[in-house]
Enzyme design. Structure first.
Site, PDB file in Angstrom:
ATOM      1  N   TRP A 188     124.582  38.582   9.893  1.00  0.00           N
ATOM      2  CA  TRP A 188     126.018  38.503   9.666  1.00  0.00           C
ATOM      3  C   TRP A 188     126.695  39.719  10.290  1.00  0.00           C
ATOM      4  O   TRP A 188     126.229  40.850  10.113  1.00  0.00           O
ATOM      5  CB  TRP A 188     126.268  38.468   8.150  1.00  0.00           C
ATOM      6  CG  TRP A 188     127.690  38.435   7.726  1.00  0.00           C
ATOM      7  CD1 TRP A 188     128.682  37.617   8.194  1.00  0.00           C
ATOM      8  CD2 TRP A 188     128.293  39.242   6.710  1.00  0.00           C
ATOM      9  NE1 TRP A 188     129.854  37.862   7.526  1.00  0.00           N
ATOM     10  CE2 TRP A 188     129.643  38.843   6.609  1.00  0.00           C
ATOM     11  CE3 TRP A 188     127.834  40.247   5.867  1.00  0.00           C
ATOM     12  CZ2 TRP A 188     130.539  39.437   5.706  1.00  0.00           C
ATOM     13  CZ3 TRP A 188     128.715  40.834   4.972  1.00  0.00           C
ATOM     14  CH2 TRP A 188     130.048  40.429   4.900  1.00  0.00           C
ATOM     15  N   ASP A 269     120.221  40.055   0.464  1.00  0.00           N
ATOM     16  CA  ASP A 269     121.628  39.663   0.463  1.00  0.00           C
ATOM     17  C   ASP A 269     121.648  38.172   0.133  1.00  0.00           C
ATOM     18  O   ASP A 269     121.168  37.365   0.925  1.00  0.00           O
ATOM     19  CB  ASP A 269     122.271  39.946   1.825  1.00  0.00           C
ATOM     20  CG  ASP A 269     123.766  39.645   1.838  1.00  0.00           C
ATOM     21  OD1 ASP A 269     124.392  39.798   2.903  1.00  0.00           O
ATOM     22  OD2 ASP A 269     124.322  39.253   0.790  1.00  0.00           O
ATOM     23  N   LYS A 305     130.985  31.544  -1.857  1.00  0.00           N
ATOM     24  CA  LYS A 305     130.723  30.202  -1.361  1.00  0.00           C
ATOM     25  C   LYS A 305     130.320  29.244  -2.463  1.00  0.00           C
ATOM     26  O   LYS A 305     130.847  28.139  -2.556  1.00  0.00           O
ATOM     27  CB  LYS A 305     129.605  30.219  -0.308  1.00  0.00           C
ATOM     28  CG  LYS A 305     130.031  30.696   1.051  1.00  0.00           C
ATOM     29  CD  LYS A 305     130.141  32.176   1.134  1.00  0.00           C
ATOM     30  CE  LYS A 305     130.333  32.698   2.531  1.00  0.00           C
ATOM     31  NZ  LYS A 305     130.575  34.139   2.499  1.00  0.00           N
TER      32      LYS A 305
END
Lengths: 460, 458
Positions: A188, A269, A305
């Site tokens: 990311w 993560d 999300k």
């Protein structure tokens, strides 16, 4: 107290080459001249009128625009396009089949409950809402996990994944000065920025294999082995962003072996728990495996999300320690880092998550909505794969679309091919070849397949 | 440290509960935040009539936290649409615009010409931190000047941004007012182009504010020295009860053509503490520079936490942009400020009525939520131990915690600890006043040794 000062004093900013290079680069972007001489007029004190002459020159005269964010920039370009067939596969935000943003029913209910309760808006403690911290750790590690029962997890509410990562990065900078974080290649985009700002040096481990459009497992293991002992290895718990390629359970076992062998610290993560397989528990398997081996683990969570709470900024940083005393000390230092950043975290998102995860009826509902969202993406993957396989007569293997998991798919398209996707087909995606399947509908799969096939075969 | 970490290695892979070596062995417990520590001590106290005069959070006359009516009305108008990330940008821009109007004035040139770069921030702390990082990035060798004293977290904020700090004279302990001459001297002697943190109204922790005339002089001197003024605005509305009045210092600086920076918090004046809503703005030469600076500020916040949560932003932008709700808010701010002003007067009168030999004028001279009482550390400790009244070690009293029901008790307690000869008290303090927790578990007033005719009616 002296020892505290000592430990803080020894946490000097990192002096690694990597950091300095990056810092220099950043200064070039917008640094005004650093001469000590005063560039501004120095008027004598003849009364207030004469001083107006010196007034209108800003201290920040030479500051230039920061570079546009590569991911958010895609959405902006998409908005500016008025072609009727345009498709936004840029940012990883879930969309319905009608390509509309989606507010989970369970969130609406929880929000309504909050409004009815009318609780006060006092400051949360620095570590966040206790009810939230409890349920978030249980969600990730499992309520019956010994590490929770033994109070060995330091959990601090953070501002979504970003904020939680930043707290951990600051902890690393303070207590492991000079230690590196290894991040996957690719990862990311904001990971690098976060570690740079926190002055933590980083390097990459091989991850994506463009030849197979899959995992370069040997490269990954070799690079983790080669890193200096005591490095922090940043791992995506599930649904790797941007590739969608996750290690298998067997591969996770080998990764854990190597990390233990090399005295590294695993740093997870977890931004998509629930979004990978559709099951919250299954998606936590990698983290739980490491924890079950007795390893000390750092884990950042996000509810952006999986609960659609993007804008409420709710997440957590967890540090699993070998003892409750260590956990208490670590927690106190995370708080010490948070206080001068924002004093205490925001209350709203925390209450919503606490209400949902803490209530068995709402939690069940959430599980169902999670399955539905992940299910839609799985269906879209299948449709896309079917379309690609039937339309492409070259015999290219498109099965990576099915093997990849989560919101994203790494198509294997290069930059020129991505440009073709956008310029010719009005399909917006990031230049690394990533498409967000959350932004794809069943109805548009065939169009997308045409675009991909054309870009792959006709552009180099 | 790294070597010792390796030697310490050897996490057992068994799940035995015995103490294992840890990566985190060298992590010591952090010092407690001084303000939160007061609240912790207060919470741990079982005494039913304990009083918290520590943290600066408004309480009504019943001692209860307040959710403002204007906030409830704004809540009613927001909905699930807040969760959609697509609306976030629009709402955030609205917040910034309304916040800027509030502090710079709706008709200000700065607003009309859009000469400001602004982003929503995580309340005042977040706004200060983003600015500190911005200052470090573009003026890496600069320092920041804080008033002496200032809010305890300021030092940590700029410290964590690696900006060293200095102080300038501010509070005069003898007069319990402003040390204006020394302040101007320090401003003059600072190197040209220094960064200063200023509090435009309701100074925390002293409650001592410069007069308009003094602000004019400060602003003039800042022009000569070309200093950068950064205003931390945490109490707009709380000083005088009037948001326009409380912005005077900033309007003065604007008149003089300064391009200031400003951290605004809506924690206190809108009672939105837990939502973490604020705004950071920096004034610029023109619109173009504003866009560039905003992009840099956004980048800093993106690597720290992304963006602030939308819920609070949405509430504030509704309150400020809806004329009816805004009018309601302005009324409610006046009510809060007025109650505090009344408590100041009542506390001072009570102390004077008790025949206190000390001068308590500063209680009503000082402004805003806090009173810098002048109590010594020993007296503060005694107030906590004996009277279960909690405040920060520097003698700062949060007037928001004083109510009509407890003001007499507070006055008597303060009188008790300050009445006798202070020097002797400090010498004998260790043995003279013992902690007596029995009084809390029995009905009030039964233990005569300490009750001493004090009115314990709460």
């Amino acid at each position: 107290m002296a020892s505290t000062l000592l430990s803080l004093a020894s946490a000097t900013p990192s002096a690694s080459l990597c950091f300095h290079e990056i810092n220099k680069g950043k200064l070039n972007l917008g640094c005004i001249n650093k001469e000590k001489t005063n560039p501004f007029i120095k008027a004598k004190s003849f009364g207030r009128v004469s001083m107006v002459v010196a007034s209108n020159v800003s201290h920040f005269e030479g500051i230039t625009m920061a570079p546009p964010d590569p991911i958010l920039g895609v959405s902006e370009a998409f908005k500016a396009d008025d072609h009727e067939l345009k498709l936004n596969l840029g940012v990883g935000a879930y969309r319905t089949e009608e390509l509309q943003p989606y507010v989970l029913d369970v969130v609406k209910k929880a929000d309504k409950l909050l409004l009815e309760k009318g609780e006060n808006l006092e400051y949360l403690p620095i570590e966040g809402l206790a009810a939230f911290n409890k349920v978030t750790a249980e969600l990730l590690f499992g309520a019956d996990n010994p590490v929770i029962k033994q109070q060995r997890v330091a959990t601090v509410q953070g501002l979504s994944g970003t904020g939680s990562l930043r707290l951990a990065a600051a902890l690393i900078e303070r207590y492991f000065p000079g230690a590196k974080v290894l991040i996957s290649s690719p990862t990311w985009g904001n990971h690098k920025n976060i570690f740079n700002e926190a002055r933590v040096p980083w390097s990459e481990y091989r991850y994506y294999d463009p030849k197979t459009v899959g995992l370069d497992f040997e490269g990954m293991i070799a690079d983790i082995k080669a890193a200096p002992e005591g490095s922090f290895i940043l791992l995506h718990g599930c649904a790797h962003n941007p590739t969608g390629i996750d290690p298998t359970p067997e591969q996770w076992g080998v990764i854990a072996d190597v990390i233990q062998e090399k005295n590294h610290i695993p740093f997870f993560d977890i931004a998509y728990q629930g979004f990978a397989s559709g099951s919250l528990d299954t998606d936590a398997a990698s983290v739980r495996m490491f924890v079950a081996r007795g390893m000390e683990v750092i884990a950042a969570q996000s509810y952006s999300k999986n609960l659609g709470l993007y804008a409420e900024r709710i997440g957590a940083i967890n540090v699993v320690c070998s003892s409750p005393e260590a956990a208490a000390r670590v927690k106190s230092q995370l708080k010490r880092i948070a206080r001068p950043m924002y004093s205490n975290p925001p209350v709203h998102g925390a209450r919503i998550v606490a209400n949902i995860v803490g209530d068995s009826a709402l939690f069940k509902e959430w599980n169902a909505e999670m399955e539905m969202m992940a299910g839609r993406i799985k269906n879209v993957r299948h449709k896309l794969f079917d379309s690609l396989s039937s339309k492409d007569k070259s015999g290219k293997d498109w099965s990576f679309v099915l093997k990849q998991i989560g919101m994203f798919s790494f198509t294997g398209l290069n930059k020129a091919q991505c440009d073709n996707m956008t310029n010719k087909w009005h399909v917006y995606m990031t230049k690394d070849g990533r498409i967000s399947l959350a932004g794809l509908s069943l109805a548009k799969c065939e169009y997308l397949a045409d675009a991909i096939i054309d870009s792959y075969h006709n552009v180099s | 440290m790294i070597i010792s970490r390796f030697l310490r290695r050897g996490i057992s892979t068994s799940t035995s509960p015995t103490r294992r070596r840890s990566w985190w062995d060298h992590v010591t417990p952090a010092l407690k935040d001084p303000i939160n520590a007061v609240t912790d001590a207060f919470l741990a106290d079982p005494c039913p009539y304990k009083i918290n005069l520590g943290v600066g959070a408004y309480r009504d006359d019943e001692g209860k936290p307040v959710v403002l009516q204007c906030v409830r009305e704004a809540e009613g108008k927001t909905g699930a649409t807040n969760f959609l990330e697509s609306t976030s940008t629009a709402i955030s821009s609205k917040l910034v615009e309304e916040s800027a109007k509030l502090i710079y004035g709706e008709d200000s040139d700065v607003i009309k010409e859009r000469r400001f770069a602004g982003i929503p921030a995580l309340s005042g702390t977040g706004a200060c931190r983003i600015f500190a990082e911005f200052q470090k990035q573009f003026y890496p060798d600069s320092t920041i000047y804080f008033p002496d004293p200032t809010w305890s977290n300021h030092r940590n904020i700029w410290g964590d941004a690696h900006v060293p700090d200095r102080t300038f004279h501010y509070y005069h302990p003898d007069s319990k007012g402003l040390n204006f001459v020394a302040l101007m001297d320090d401003v003059k002697n600072a190197p040209d182009g220094s960064f200063f943190l200023l509090q435009p109204c309701a100074h925390n922790p002293t409650g001592v504010d410069p007069t308009d005339e003094q602000w004019l002089e400060i602003s003039s001197l800042f022009k000569v020295k070309n200093h950068f003024p950064f205003f931390d605005v945490a109490y707009q509305g709380f000083a005088s009860g009037d948001v326009e009045r409380d912005a005077q210092a900033i309007r003065i600086f604007l008149e003089d053509g300064h391009s200031i920076g400003c951290a605004q918090s809506f924690a206190k004046n809108m009672g939105l503490y837990g939502h973490r809503v604020g705004c950071l703005s920096i004034l610029c030469n023109d619109k173009i520079q504003a866009v560039a600076i905003k992009s840099q500020l956004k980048q800093i916040s993106n690597t720290m936490y992304g963006s602030p949560p939308i819920h609070g932003i949405s509430l504030v932008s509704k309150i400020l942009s809806n004329p009816d709700i805004k009018a309601l808010w302005l009324k409610e701010v006046k009510v809060m400020a007025t109650r505090i002003q009344r408590m100041r007067a009542t506390l001072r009168e009570a102390l004077e009525r008790l025949g206190s030999p000390l001068n308590w004028q500063h209680i009503t001279n000082q402004v805003g939520m806090f009173c810098f009482s002048g109590l010594t550390r020993a007296e503060v400790d005694q107030l906590a131990k004996e009277f279960h009244i909690y405040m920060t070690h520097d003698g700062r009293i949060s007037m928001a915690g004083v109510t009509t029901k407890n003001v007499d008790y507070v006055a008597r307690a303060i009188h008790e600890v300050t009445a006798s000869d202070r020097d002797i008290k400090i010498l004998h303090n260790i043995g003279a006043y013992k902690v007596n927790t029995d009084i809390c578990s029995t009905s009030l007033g039964t233990k005569k040794t300490r009750a001493r005719g004090m009115n314990l009616a709460l």
